[in-house]
Design an enzyme around this catalytic site. Structure first.
Site, short mmCIF file in Angstrom:
data_model
loop_
_atom_site.label_atom_id
_atom_site.label_comp_id
_atom_site.label_asym_id
_atom_site.label_seq_id
_atom_site.Cartn_x
_atom_site.Cartn_y
_atom_site.Cartn_z
N GLU A 47 0.86 -1.20 0.00
CA GLU A 47 0.00 0.00 0.00
C GLU A 47 0.89 1.25 0.00
O GLU A 47 1.91 1.28 0.69
CB GLU A 47 -0.84 0.00 1.29
N ASN A 110 -6.85 6.30 -2.04
CA ASN A 110 -5.77 5.37 -1.72
C ASN A 110 -5.97 4.18 -2.67
O ASN A 110 -6.90 3.40 -2.49
CB ASN A 110 -5.88 4.96 -0.24
N LYS A 127 -9.30 2.14 -2.14
CA LYS A 127 -9.56 1.63 -0.78
C LYS A 127 -10.90 2.12 -0.23
O LYS A 127 -11.19 3.33 -0.26
CB LYS A 127 -8.42 2.08 0.14
N GLU A 146 -6.10 8.92 7.44
CA GLU A 146 -6.63 8.47 6.14
C GLU A 146 -8.01 9.06 5.87
O GLU A 146 -8.37 9.35 4.74
CB GLU A 146 -6.69 6.95 6.07
N CYS A 176 -5.00 -2.97 2.71
CA CYS A 176 -4.74 -2.88 4.14
C CYS A 176 -5.96 -3.12 5.03
O CYS A 176 -6.36 -4.25 5.24
CB CYS A 176 -4.07 -1.55 4.48
N ASN A 201 0.12 -1.15 5.39
CA ASN A 201 1.02 -0.43 6.30
C ASN A 201 0.35 -0.52 7.67
O ASN A 201 -0.66 0.16 7.91
CB ASN A 201 1.09 1.07 5.96
N1 CDV Z 1 -3.06 1.42 6.51
C1 CDV Z 1 -4.02 0.85 7.26
O1 CDV Z 1 -5.14 0.68 6.81
N2 CDV Z 1 -3.67 0.47 8.53
C2 CDV Z 1 -4.59 -0.07 9.46
C3 CDV Z 1 -4.19 0.30 10.87
C4 CDV Z 1 -4.37 1.72 11.15
C5 CDV Z 1 -5.00 -0.47 11.90
C6 CDV Z 1 -4.69 -1.59 9.37
O2 CDV Z 1 -5.82 -2.09 9.37
O3 CDV Z 1 -3.68 -2.27 9.33
#
Ligand code: CDV
Length: 315
Positions: A47, A110, A127, A146, A176, A201
């Site tokens: 990501e 994103n 996303k 975000e 993510c 991430n």
């Molecule tokens: N980049 C993300 O979406 N990170 C989230 C964190 C903030 C919990 C994740 O679900 O990994």
């Protein structure tokens, strides 16, 4: 004919704010070179691969925020990655911050794209589950903005029929936080997805719930492994990880079979390529038996899932 493809997950260690895109692209091409030596057909990158994870900072100046976004893809800076992949016959997924004009409006998403072996973008995902918050919360060790910097994705979860090697396969994408939500996978499961590619991430420290910190790696694998099995699909999860601007992020990049088993896993929190040979037909026996959706699902009984957002407790 066998439908085995060789897939790489190109985990990337921390990217500092001082690193520019050409430096990051050089690291990515190095991993792509390893993928080529390993005979990879397809490589997944994380990501927001091209920069540090900028939502950790509160910025008031939109011009400053926009320095982390891409206005075109490929651009002059990302073209070397596309060129190398095309020359070596490797498809790839790439996560980045997308700035675009749509309906006369500037939009920011994103985003992750799927690029085929000829260098053509054949799939785009924006996303949907944006974690974190929209306003500055100074009590946190670091921000997760975000919800401030991105709009909710407007493309749902499409599945692309892509030709990889001599085979065509059904490929889906998510990003993510989406991996924590069963709905993300099921929408693709209902399109027969055979492989889901996702980048993440994930900070080790979760400011609103620090008691979860010790479980970050476990939860990462738990959600992807269960969803791979429940939707009879391969899942390729790839991290940007390690120390970034004082924020430690989990690694654990992995390739998961439709059996729910991890068949390859990163062992570092740095730049690392992991590889697996993936039979796209491996999910068939699940799709034809225990998870024969057409035969066993009861969507009439699941209405609440789309009609209700938050939990409402019974009287
Ligand atoms: N980049 C993300 O979406 N990170 C989230 C964190 C903030 C919990 C994740 O679900 O990994």
């Amino acid at each position: 004919m066998s439908r085995v493809i060789t897939v790489g997950a190109a985990q990337i260690g921390g990217i500092q704010r001082s690193e520019n895109r050409p430096q990051v692209i050089a690291r990515m091409i190095e991993l792509l070179k390893q993928a080529r030596s390993n005979g990879c057909d397809l490589v997944a990158f994380p990501e927001l691969t091209l920069t540090t994870f900028f939502p950790r900072w509160y910025m008031e100046d939109q011009a400053e925020v926009d320095t982390f976004f891409e206005r075109e893809m490929p651009s002059n800076e990302t073209a070397p990655l596309f060129n190398a992949a095309r020359e070596w016959g490797i498809g790839f997924t790439l996560g980045f911050a997308e700035l675009t004009e749509e309906g006369g409006k500037t939009r920011r998403f994103n985003t992750q794209i799927l690029v085929d072996k000829s260098g053509k973008i054949i799939g785009k995902y924006r996303k949907i589950h944006l974690p974190g918050h929209a306003e500055h919360e100074p009590w946190r060790a670091f921000q997760h903005l975000e919800k401030r910097y991105f709009e909710v994705g407007n493309l749902s979860w499409g599945v692309n029929r892509a030709r990889v090697d001599l085979q065509s396969g059904l490929f889906g994408q998510m990003i993510c936080n989406d991996r924590r939500w069963p709905e993300s996978y099921r929408v693709m499961g209902l399109q027969g997805v055979e492989m889901i590619l996702l980048g993440y991430n994930t900070p080790v420290h979760n400011p609103p719930a620090p008691e979860h910190d010790r479980l970050g790696d476990f939860h990462n694998h738990l959600v992807m492994q269960s969803a791979a099995y429940q939707n009879a699909t391969w899942v390729v999860g790839v991290a940007k990880c390690g120390m970034e601007e004082g924020c430690e992020m989990i690694g654990g990049s992995c390739i998961i079979a439709p059996t729910g088993e991890i068949v390859a896993q990163a062992v570092t929190r740095g730049d690392e390529l992991i590889v697996a040979r993936c039979d796209l037909d491996l999910g068939q026996s699940y799709k034809n038996s225990v998870f024969n959706f057409a035969r066993h699902r009861e969507p009439e009984q699941y209405r609440m899932i789309v009609e209700r957002k938050g939990a409402v407790l019974p009287e």
